[in-house]
Structures are given as structure tokens and as C-alpha cells.
Design an enzyme around this catalytic site. Structure first.
Site, PDB file in Angstrom:
ATOM      1  N   CYS A 214     -28.373   1.461  -4.910  1.00 38.51           N
ATOM      2  CA  CYS A 214     -28.223   0.020  -5.156  1.00 38.51           C
ATOM      3  C   CYS A 214     -28.950  -0.779  -4.066  1.00 38.51           C
ATOM      4  CB  CYS A 214     -26.752  -0.356  -5.271  1.00 38.51           C
ATOM      5  SG  CYS A 214     -26.498  -1.965  -6.078  1.00 38.51           S
TER       6      CYS A 214
ATOM      7  N   SER B  84       7.290   0.730  -0.181  1.00 37.66           N
ATOM      8  CA  SER B  84       7.358  -0.063  -1.415  1.00 37.66           C
ATOM      9  C   SER B  84       7.974   0.760  -2.537  1.00 37.66           C
ATOM     10  CB  SER B  84       5.960  -0.515  -1.829  1.00 37.66           C
ATOM     11  OG  SER B  84       5.200   0.575  -2.295  1.00 37.66           O
ATOM     12  N   GLY B  85       7.918   2.091  -2.387  1.00 32.77           N
ATOM     13  CA  GLY B  85       8.344   2.975  -3.460  1.00 32.77           C
ATOM     14  C   GLY B  85       7.162   3.444  -4.279  1.00 32.77           C
ATOM     15  N   GLY B  86       5.978   2.909  -3.970  1.00 30.77           N
ATOM     16  CA  GLY B  86       4.764   3.318  -4.667  1.00 30.77           C
ATOM     17  C   GLY B  86       4.212   4.618  -4.111  1.00 30.77           C
ATOM     18  N   VAL B  87       3.135   5.087  -4.700  1.00 30.39           N
ATOM     19  CA  VAL B  87       2.540   6.375  -4.348  1.00 30.39           C
ATOM     20  C   VAL B  87       2.095   6.403  -2.887  1.00 30.39           C
ATOM     21  CG1 VAL B  87       0.700   8.017  -4.876  1.00 30.39           C
ATOM     22  CG2 VAL B  87       1.757   6.700  -6.715  1.00 30.39           C
TER      23      VAL B  87
ATOM     24  N   SER C 209       2.826   4.570  -0.067  1.00 29.63           N
ATOM     25  CA  SER C 209       3.827   4.568   1.000  1.00 29.63           C
ATOM     26  C   SER C 209       4.682   5.835   0.948  1.00 29.63           C
ATOM     27  CB  SER C 209       4.719   3.320   0.911  1.00 29.63           C
ATOM     28  OG  SER C 209       5.425   3.268  -0.309  1.00 29.63           O
ATOM     29  N   THR C 210       4.909   6.380  -0.250  1.00 21.32           N
ATOM     30  CA  THR C 210       5.698   7.608  -0.378  1.00 21.32           C
ATOM     31  C   THR C 210       4.975   8.788   0.275  1.00 21.32           C
ATOM     32  OG1 THR C 210       6.749   6.867  -2.422  1.00 21.32           O
ATOM     33  CG2 THR C 210       6.726   9.236  -2.012  1.00 21.32           C
TER      34      THR C 210
ATOM     35  N   LYS D   6      -7.063   6.687  -3.912  1.00 20.64           N
ATOM     36  CA  LYS D   6      -5.812   6.967  -4.629  1.00 20.64           C
ATOM     37  C   LYS D   6      -5.730   8.404  -5.137  1.00 20.64           C
ATOM     38  CE  LYS D   6      -3.293   4.023  -5.611  1.00 20.64           C
ATOM     39  NZ  LYS D   6      -2.107   3.440  -4.944  1.00 20.64           N
TER      40      LYS D   6
END
Length: 626
Positions: A80, A223-226, A228-229, A373
């Protein structure tokens, strides 16, 4: 021990780190460096990649570049902006393309391309992902064309004698399916040997945590999300549960019953070193009356620090012995303008001033800051976490607050003027992908609500185009049967229009509400609107679980728009996306019966005036609308 490496020069691209990640996934150690870096950085380097970036090579303000790098006897691959810089540096010309390309394109190889070592084993016509307004207009000295697209004649170039290669496309994203083959070929050209694997990454992270923490304890926002877990599991493994405390803050922006479910899930998995704090009133107060998305994110982020300080005091924790940890990913840093040459796409809650000051003082640990992720999910599985935790749809710290669009209800003269220009552009776009019956009844409109997008590494803030097909009774509208046709129409609109960066399809509008009744309303992020959003969001997620689609979709966001017949009502947008790395995404598509079930349930809610489906890829649109 020294390790051979491929060095990626970061010119500010949204995807720079993803290039390094791809090489690491292939088994080759790769590092990020600034393009102004000293030549000593290239000790043990076997090759160099120039990333993309938001600048234009012919402008005055461009990333500082050490031109001596071009004199190194190392293979170089430009992507690019890097592709354009390569040509420019060797005497070629670069300027505005007649047609900018965003999204899918087909790269067709020339005869020279078919024989190029860069394209060994790659299809002669292959799908690639484009995101550019500039283009190479004439070749640099010694270069030849090895590939082109419909709108980009110099899309792939090489100078074999100097081992210089360049591509206008982004090989690093999932939507260039043969990108890994091209990177593998470049690694072969560089003479790289496999020297990187998952175990090495895990050990590196664990050792880094120990070194950063020293003798201190660590408090982590959960947060309970992926993210932070997995960060929590890594901290526990590196330091032990006695030195780690997880803090789950119910900020009032959680999904329906989310905090309760998070607490149950952690306890079932053996995590006992965490506490839950209900701070919803504090957060609602912090964002009361705010309409600017950036200010709202900043207020949420700063309030996390305020609540953290209050919890530390209430728990009688010695602040001199506690550091703060976050589940920050590299895309969070990049999109916040966290590298020298990158532009801000959005300000993440974990990059507000209060956090930045703690980072500068060495008081923040971010175990996942170099990962994406999919790497985080793989790391979670390696640590033994169940799919229930690692495969959950991402849920950022600010939660649903960033899915509630806010407005003071005022539409300025500039807004009115640009809305008219957007409508004019939309009317001129050729939309011939659908059958005759669909096209005959098709209506085009522009919603008077701006949303954030990312095009050519810049943030855009533009209107969504709305396509409305035939009404099939009781306020329900026809949904085109084929995803490919919807995607093609959506791409045509956003590629050809200046004032549009999304395309939505109208799914439902309350029969008693006419188009003339719908207008931008005054609306803020308060408990009433959040509760309405929770109900709509819960219907969608429940149906995705029920239909078996939940795990095949990376993330579903439900967006609440202050666009309705009254201030008490709202419109909602379904935004399901499929992505591997967050940096690019395609909108997900539902089966007809899933669409019908979701729409019917949402239409039954009394506060819903209209329902839309966001059929836009990233780029040009971001996941969320704020």
C-alpha cells in the site's frame, strides 16, 4: 541468543502489526520498527516490509524515512503506502488514483508475475483487499509490472536484481486469501528459517509479566470479555492468585444479566480472586448529556480510574504495592493513534489521559498488547480456558454505552447540505445486482445520523445509505436472498460516494410511522435507552445461540439510533460481523428464518420505530457506529 527476523517498518497503517503477526504465525520471528530507525536495528534481519499508512508520499508531512535502508542488501516488500514509497524512491510517480479502491478486488498477474518468486503457487487471478486513494502512476527505475486490477494498472511491481517487490493490496488481512502464500514466498526469498511458535510467545508473555510486576501485586479490570479473561489467566499463571485481584465493574453498560453471568462463569472456572463492584450510577453520571463519541469514551475511561481508586481505598490496598493491568490488544493502540505515524480512528477507554499517565510511570501491565483477537483466543485455549469463555463475542470496557448514539436533536446547515449531497451521490450509483422485481421497488435514502468509518487509514464521519426493498405487509420489508449481491451493492455505494461510509437495509418500520415522521431526536445515553438496547440485543444474541450461529459470528453489535417518530422511541441497527483480526471484517448474513424470527420479536417491542441491517465491511466502516 540472536534470532533471525523480518523487520516491519510501521508507516502508520491500521494493519502494520498484522503484517508482523502473519509472519509469526507462519513461524518466522518479526519485529516492528519506525521507518526512521537506525541501520543497527537490521542486525540479524533477513528481510524488510514497508507497511501501509495514511499519508501521501508526495505531501510535505510524511513519516520520517531513513533512505539508507534502501541501500541494504536485503529483500524489501512494500505494501500500500510502502508500495507507493518504493516506486517514488526509485524515480516513479505517485498521485491520486482515478478510482480509489476499498474492499475486494481481483489481482491479475502479467506474464512476468506468473514467473515471479513472490507469486510462486499463487493463482493467476486472485482476490485481494484494497484500501487506497493514491496509486503508482509511473514505474520506478528497473521495475516491471507483475499484476494489475481493474482500476489499478500498477498494482504489483518488482525489481528482481535489487530484490524489491511491492503490492498495492494488503496481503496481511484475511480477505486476501492467498496473502499467506505471498508472505511465505517472501520469507523464502529472504532465506528465513522457522524460529517462532506458540510456546515461545506464551513463555515470552509470562516472563514479561514477571519482569514488569517485579515484587508488586496486580489489579486487573475484568469486563468479562475474552481479552480481560485471558489476561487474568496469564497474570494468575505468572504471579499466582495471591498476587492478582480481578475487579469486575458493573458500569451500567453491560448486556442483559451480564455481570451476574460473569461472576458465575469465573467461579465455575476456579477463579476466586476477584470482586464485583456496582458503579452504574457513577458511570451514568459521568456521561450524562454527552453527545460527542470521543468525549463519551474518554469520560468512561477516566471514570474507570476514579472507581479503581475508590475500590483500592475501600479494600485497604496499599497503593504503593499495586499495579493496574488491562486486557489491551494491539488494535486498541493502533486505532487510538498509539504509534508515531498512525491516525486516530477512535479513542479507546484504555488509552485516555489517566491511563497514559500510569503507563508513563510504568504502573500498567498489558500482557496482550502485542496480540490480536484470534491470537488471544488461541492463547486462552492453550491456558485451558473453556470455549464458553474464550469464544464469547468481544465486549469492550465501555460496553453498550458506545452502541447508544447520542444527539442534541439539532441538525446544522452543514449537516443538511452534506445530507443532500449524500442523497445525490446515492441516486447516481448504479445498483443492478438484484433481480428486476427487487430493483423495481428499491428505494434509496440517507439516514440523518453520522457514523465513524475508516478509509485509507483515515477516520471518516459520514452518513449511512439506506436501501429499502418492497414492503411485504405489516411494516416488514423484503430481504434480498443472496449475501453476495448485497455486498456488491454496498461496496459500490461506499466506493463511489464521498459522503457515505455505510450501507444499511431497512428490515422493518412500524406501520403507523410514516417516513415523514422519522427525524433525528434529542437523546443521550441514559438508563432508559440502555434498557431498551439491552432488550433488543438480548433477542438477537438469544436467537444466534438458538440457531447455532453464535460461534460462527465474531461479534454482534446492536446499535441504538436517536432517529424515530418521538424522543421516547428509537431505531435499531443489527451489526453482525465476521473477522479474524478485528482490523478487517465482513458483515455476517443470516438465513431467512433467522432474520424473520429476530425481526418479528424486535418489532413487537413498543419502543421500536424501525430496524435496519448494517451490510458494510470494514473498511470502509468500523465495527461500531461511534
Amino acid at each position: 541468543m540472536s534470532r533471525s527476523k523480518i523487520v516491519v517498518l510501521d508507516f502508520g497503517s491500521q494493519y502494520a502489526h498484522l503484517i508482523a503477526k502473519r509472519f509469526r504465525a507462519l513461524g518466522y520471528y518479526s519485529e516492528i520498527a519506525l521507518p526512521s530507525t537506525d541501520l543497527s536495528v537490521f542486525e540479524n534481519a533477513k528481510g524488510i516490509v514497508f507497511s501501509g499508512g495514511p499519508a501521501s508520499v508526495y505531501e510535505d508531512k510524511v513519516p520520517e524515512f531513513n533512505k539508507e535502508i534502501l541501500n541494504l542488501d536485503l529483500p524489501i516488500l512494500g505494501l500500500c503506502y510502502g508500495h507507493q514509497l518504493m516506486s517514488y524512491s526509485y524515480g516513479g510517480t505517485v498521485g491520486k488514483a482515478e478510482v480509489g479502491e476499498f474492499g475486494f478486488a481481483t489481482l491479475n498477474m502479467t506474464d512476468a508475475g506468473k514467473a515471479s518468486p513472490l507469486f510462486k503457487g499463487v493463482s493467476a487471478s486472485t482476490q485481494v483487499w484494497m484500501s487506497h486513494q493514491d496509486a503508482v502512476l509511473s514505474l520506478g527505475q528497473g521495475f516491471e509490472v507483475i499484476g494489475s486490477t481493474k482500476d489499478c494498472p500498477y498494482a504489483a511491481l518488482q525489481n528482481l536484481s535489487k530484490k524489491r517487490f511491492s503490492l498495492q493490496c494488503h496481503c496481511e488481512v484475511k480477505d486476501t486469501p492467498e496473502g499467506n502464500k505471498i508472505f511465505q514466498n517472501f520469507a523464502d526469498i529472504c532465506g528465513m528459517e522457522v524460529n517462532w511458535d506458540e510456546d515461545t510467545v506464551l513463555n515470552h508473555i509470562l516472563e514479561t509479566i514477571k519482569a514488569d510486576a517485579k515484587d508488586k501485586n496486580v489489579l486487573l479490570f475484568l469486563s468479562g470479555g475474552v481479552d480481560s479473561t485471558v489476561a487474568f489467566a496469564l497474570l494468575n499463571k505468572a504471579l499466582g492468585q495471591e498476587r492478582v485481584l480481578g475487579l469486575h465493574i458493573d458500569n451500567g453498560f453491560m448486556r442483559k444479566n451480564e455481570s451476574k453471568n460473569v461472576e458465575i462463569a469465573y467461579k465455575e472456572k476456579g477463579f476466586n480472586n476477584f470482586i464485583v463492584e456496582d458503579a452504574s450510577e457513577s458511570f451514568l453520571k459521568a456521561i450524562a448529556g454527552l453527545t460527542d463519541p470521543q468525549k463519551k469514551r474518554m469520560a468512561v475511561g477516566e471514570n474507570f480510574i476514579t472507581v479503581r481508586d475508590a475500590v483500592v481505598k475501600a479494600q485497604n490496598l496499599d497503593e504503593t504495592q499495586w499495579m493496574l493491568a488491562q486486557g489491551t490488544l494491539y488494535p486498541d493502540i493502533i486505532e487510538s493513534g498509539g504509534t508515531k505515524n498512525s491516525h486516530t480512528i477512535k479513542t479507546h477507554h484504555n488509552r485516555v489521559d489517566g491511563i497514559q499517565k500510569l503507563i508513563a510511570q510504568g504502573l500498567i501491565i498489558e500482557p496482550l498488547k502485542d496480540l490480536y483477537k484470534d491470537e488471544v483466543r488461541a492463547m486462552g485455549k492453550k491456558l485451558g480456558l473453556a470455549d464458553e469463555l474464550v469464544m464469547r463475542h468481544p465486549f469492550p470496557g465501555p460496553g453498550l454505552s458506545i452502541n447508544v448514539l447520542c444527539s442534541d436533536g439539532k441538525f446544522t446547515e452543514k449537516d443538511e447540505e452534506e445530507l443532500k449531497l449524500a442523497q445525490k451521490e446515492l441516486n447516481e450509483v448504479v445498483i443492478d445486482q438484484f433481480c428486476e422485481n427487487c430493483t423495481k421497488d428499491l428505494k434509496r435514502s440517507v439516514l440523518p445520523v453520522r457514523s465513524v468509518g475508516v478509509q485509507g487509514d483515515f477516520r471518516t464521519y459520514r452518513f449511512p445509505a439506506c436501501l429499502t426493498f418492497k414492503e411485504e405487509g405489516n411494516g416488514f420489508y423484503h430481504i434480498p436472498g443472496k449475501r453476495e449481491k448485497v455486498e456488491a451493492a454496498s461496496s459500490n455505494i461506499t466506493n463511489e460516494a464521498t459522503y457515505l461510509n455505510r450501507t444499511v437495509i431497512k428490515l422493518y418500520q412500524k406501520p403507523s410511522v410514516k417516513d415523514s415522521h422519522m427525524k433525528l431526536q434529542e437523546g443521550y445515553c441514559d438508563r432508559r435507552r440502555l434498557d431498551q438496547l439491552r432488550e433488543v440485543d438480548n433477542i438477537v444474541l438469544t436467537e444466534l445461540h438458538k440457531s447455532g450461529l453464535y460461534n460462527s459470528i465474531f461479534q454482534h453489535l446492536t446499535i441504538d439510533l436517536p432517529y424515530a417518530s418521538t424522543a421516547e422511541n428509537a431505531s435499531f441497527v443489527l451489526r453482525p460481523v465476521c473477522s479474524e483480526d478485528v482490523m478487517t471484517a465482513r458483515f455476517a448474513w443470516f438465513q431467512k428464518k433467522v432474520f424473520e424470527s429476530i425481526i418479528k420479536q424486535i418489532a413487537a417491542l413498543p419502543f421500536v420505530d424501525a430496524l435496519y441491517f448494517d451490510a458494510t465491511n470494514k473498511p470502509p466502516a468500523t465495527f461500531g457506529w461511534e
